[in-house]
Scaffold this motif. Sequence first.
Motif, PDB file in Angstrom:
ATOM      1  N   GLN A 124       0.821  -1.210   0.000  1.00 28.99           N
ATOM      2  CA  GLN A 124       0.000   0.000   0.000  1.00 28.99           C
ATOM      3  C   GLN A 124       0.858   1.265   0.000  1.00 28.99           C
ATOM      4  OE1 GLN A 124      -2.743  -0.341   3.298  1.00 28.99           O
ATOM      5  NE2 GLN A 124      -3.950  -1.941   2.311  1.00 28.99           N
ATOM      6  N   SER A 125       1.940   1.267   0.781  1.00 28.84           N
ATOM      7  CA  SER A 125       2.798   2.447   0.850  1.00 28.84           C
ATOM      8  C   SER A 125       3.528   2.668  -0.472  1.00 28.84           C
ATOM      9  CB  SER A 125       3.806   2.308   1.992  1.00 28.84           C
ATOM     10  OG  SER A 125       3.151   2.172   3.231  1.00 28.84           O
ATOM     11  N   LEU A 126       3.953   1.575  -1.106  1.00 30.03           N
ATOM     12  CA  LEU A 126       4.697   1.697  -2.351  1.00 30.03           C
ATOM     13  C   LEU A 126       3.804   2.230  -3.475  1.00 30.03           C
ATOM     14  CD1 LEU A 126       7.668   1.008  -3.028  1.00 30.03           C
ATOM     15  CD2 LEU A 126       6.819  -1.071  -4.132  1.00 30.03           C
ATOM     16  N   VAL A 127       2.576   1.729  -3.546  1.00 26.04           N
ATOM     17  CA  VAL A 127       1.643   2.201  -4.578  1.00 26.04           C
ATOM     18  C   VAL A 127       1.324   3.681  -4.368  1.00 26.04           C
ATOM     19  CG1 VAL A 127      -0.703   1.976  -5.503  1.00 26.04           C
ATOM     20  CG2 VAL A 127       0.670  -0.076  -5.041  1.00 26.04           C
ATOM     21  N   LYS A 128       1.137   4.098  -3.113  1.00 33.22           N
ATOM     22  CA  LYS A 128       0.881   5.517  -2.832  1.00 33.22           C
ATOM     23  C   LYS A 128       2.089   6.372  -3.203  1.00 33.22           C
ATOM     24  CE  LYS A 128      -2.458   5.004   0.956  1.00 33.22           C
ATOM     25  NZ  LYS A 128      -2.686   5.252   2.410  1.00 33.22           N
ATOM     26  N   ALA A 175       7.470  10.625   4.365  1.00 27.30           N
ATOM     27  CA  ALA A 175       6.781   9.846   5.391  1.00 27.30           C
ATOM     28  C   ALA A 175       6.474   8.442   4.886  1.00 27.30           C
ATOM     29  CB  ALA A 175       5.502  10.554   5.813  1.00 27.30           C
ATOM     30  N   LEU A 176       6.079   8.340   3.615  1.00 26.74           N
ATOM     31  CA  LEU A 176       5.807   7.027   3.031  1.00 26.74           C
ATOM     32  C   LEU A 176       7.080   6.188   2.936  1.00 26.74           C
ATOM     33  CD1 LEU A 176       3.315   7.948   0.158  1.00 26.74           C
ATOM     34  CD2 LEU A 176       2.806   6.570   2.181  1.00 26.74           C
ATOM     35  N   VAL A 177       8.181   6.833   2.508  1.00 27.80           N
ATOM     36  CA  VAL A 177       9.450   6.113   2.416  1.00 27.80           C
ATOM     37  C   VAL A 177       9.887   5.643   3.803  1.00 27.80           C
ATOM     38  CG1 VAL A 177      11.899   6.310   1.849  1.00 27.80           C
ATOM     39  CG2 VAL A 177      10.181   7.322   0.341  1.00 27.80           C
ATOM     40  N   ALA A 178       9.754   6.518   4.796  1.00 23.54           N
ATOM     41  CA  ALA A 178      10.136   6.150   6.163  1.00 23.54           C
ATOM     42  C   ALA A 178       9.307   4.971   6.668  1.00 23.54           C
ATOM     43  CB  ALA A 178       9.964   7.354   7.087  1.00 23.54           C
ATOM     44  N   LYS A 179       8.026   4.934   6.303  1.00 27.92           N
ATOM     45  CA  LYS A 179       7.155   3.829   6.708  1.00 27.92           C
ATOM     46  C   LYS A 179       7.614   2.524   6.087  1.00 27.92           C
ATOM     47  CE  LYS A 179       2.228   2.721   7.152  1.00 27.92           C
ATOM     48  NZ  LYS A 179       0.849   3.187   6.841  1.00 27.92           N
ATOM     49  N   ILE A 180       7.994   2.579   4.814  1.00 27.85           N
ATOM     50  CA  ILE A 180       8.487   1.383   4.134  1.00 27.85           C
ATOM     51  C   ILE A 180       9.785   0.901   4.773  1.00 27.85           C
ATOM     52  CG2 ILE A 180       9.411   0.505   1.953  1.00 27.85           C
ATOM     53  CD1 ILE A 180       7.475   2.419   0.515  1.00 27.85           C
ATOM     54  N   LEU A 206       3.317  -6.780  -4.220  1.00 32.79           N
ATOM     55  CA  LEU A 206       2.303  -5.776  -4.526  1.00 32.79           C
ATOM     56  C   LEU A 206       0.897  -6.291  -4.230  1.00 32.79           C
ATOM     57  CD1 LEU A 206       3.777  -4.404  -7.866  1.00 32.79           C
ATOM     58  CD2 LEU A 206       3.894  -3.370  -5.595  1.00 32.79           C
ATOM     59  N   ALA A 207       0.813  -7.376  -3.477  1.00 27.23           N
ATOM     60  CA  ALA A 207      -0.483  -7.964  -3.131  1.00 27.23           C
ATOM     61  C   ALA A 207      -0.934  -7.468  -1.770  1.00 27.23           C
ATOM     62  CB  ALA A 207      -0.387  -9.486  -3.133  1.00 27.23           C
ATOM     63  N   ASP A 208      -2.236  -7.237  -1.612  1.00 30.37           N
ATOM     64  CA  ASP A 208      -2.783  -6.806  -0.321  1.00 30.37           C
ATOM     65  C   ASP A 208      -2.942  -7.975   0.643  1.00 30.37           C
ATOM     66  OD1 ASP A 208      -2.922  -4.127  -0.860  1.00 30.37           O
ATOM     67  OD2 ASP A 208      -4.938  -4.215  -1.691  1.00 30.37           O
ATOM     68  N   LEU A 209      -3.095  -9.172   0.095  1.00 29.63           N
ATOM     69  CA  LEU A 209      -3.303 -10.352   0.926  1.00 29.63           C
ATOM     70  C   LEU A 209      -2.196 -11.356   0.662  1.00 29.63           C
ATOM     71  CD1 LEU A 209      -7.165 -10.892   0.564  1.00 29.63           C
ATOM     72  CD2 LEU A 209      -5.945  -9.885   2.500  1.00 29.63           C
TER      73      LEU A 209
END
Length: 279
Positions: A124-128, A175-180, A206-209
Motif C-alpha cells: 500500500q505504501s509503495l503504490v501511494k 513519510a511514506l518512504v520512512a514507513k516502508i 504488490l499484493a494486499d493479501l
Amino acid sequence: EVQQAEDDGLYRLGYVVDRQSSQHSEFHATRLVGPGGMWKSSSGHITNEFIVFELQHGPHTVSGIEFGIADTMATPRRCRVQYSMKNGCGPWQDAWNFSVESPGVRTSYRSLHQYGEDIRIFSQSLVKLFGSTEKAWQALSPNDSPTMSLDDLTAFFKQLHHNIPREGSNLAQGALVAKILTIDHRALFRECDREHDGRIKVTQLLADLAQRPVAQFWRLLMLDTWGCRTHYAVGGPVTLLSVHPQALPRRERPTHSIFGEAFGTDEGRTRVVSALGSP
C-alpha cells in the motif's frame, strides 16, 4: 463440527507433541500439555533446541503460541515458529520470529502473528509513493523481470533510503518512504519465498493479501536463553492459537481431561495428546 472461539476471539488447536531435540530425564515434553508442567533440555543443550507439534485435527494455520515462564534465566529469548508440509523431521520454513520480553515480570508469554501484515504495509505504501501499481512494479523491477532476489530487494531498500525526501514539498513522500523502511526487508523476503529457491514474484510484494501457511507439523525453535548456560526451560501448558476456526471430526472428539494422555515414547519421539482447542 466447527470449532468455537474463546473469549479472546482465538481458537485453541489440539496437538500431539511429536518430538523434541533433547530433554531432561525428569522434565519431559509431555509435561507441557497441562498447567504446572515443565520441559527442560538436556544439560549443555542451549543452541537451536526445539519442540515439534503435530496438529491433532489435520493441517491448519498456527497464528500464535503461548507458554509458561518456568525459570527466568532458562526461558528462551529469541525464537522462531516454523512449519513443515511433510513431517516432523522437516524440511522447515519460517512462519515468524519473536523475542520473549521481560520474562522475570510475567508468568507466561504469548506471541501472535498476523500473516501478510508487512506485505500489506509495503504494498500500500509503495503504490501511494509511486502513484500506481504499474509504476510501483517498474520501481521494483526496472528490467521488467517478474521475479527478484534478496539482493535485488536489498538494493531497492538502499535506493529508497538514499533518495528519501527530507524537506520541502516532498515531506509526504518522505513519510511514506520512512514507513516502508521500518519493514525488515529480509523478513519480508522470507515470507514471500515459500519455495526457498531464492526468488520471489514481484506480484507477491504488490499484493494486499498474503498466502497463509496451512500445515500439520509446527516447530518452536529456540535460539538462545535469557542467560542460563546449561539448559532451556519452558512451562506448561503450551497453547497453539489460530485466528481461523478448525473443523473437528465428531468421532475424534477427546473425552479425556485437558491434561492429556500419554501414549509413551520411543527413540526420543514423544506422543502426547493435548485437548486444548477441542470443545
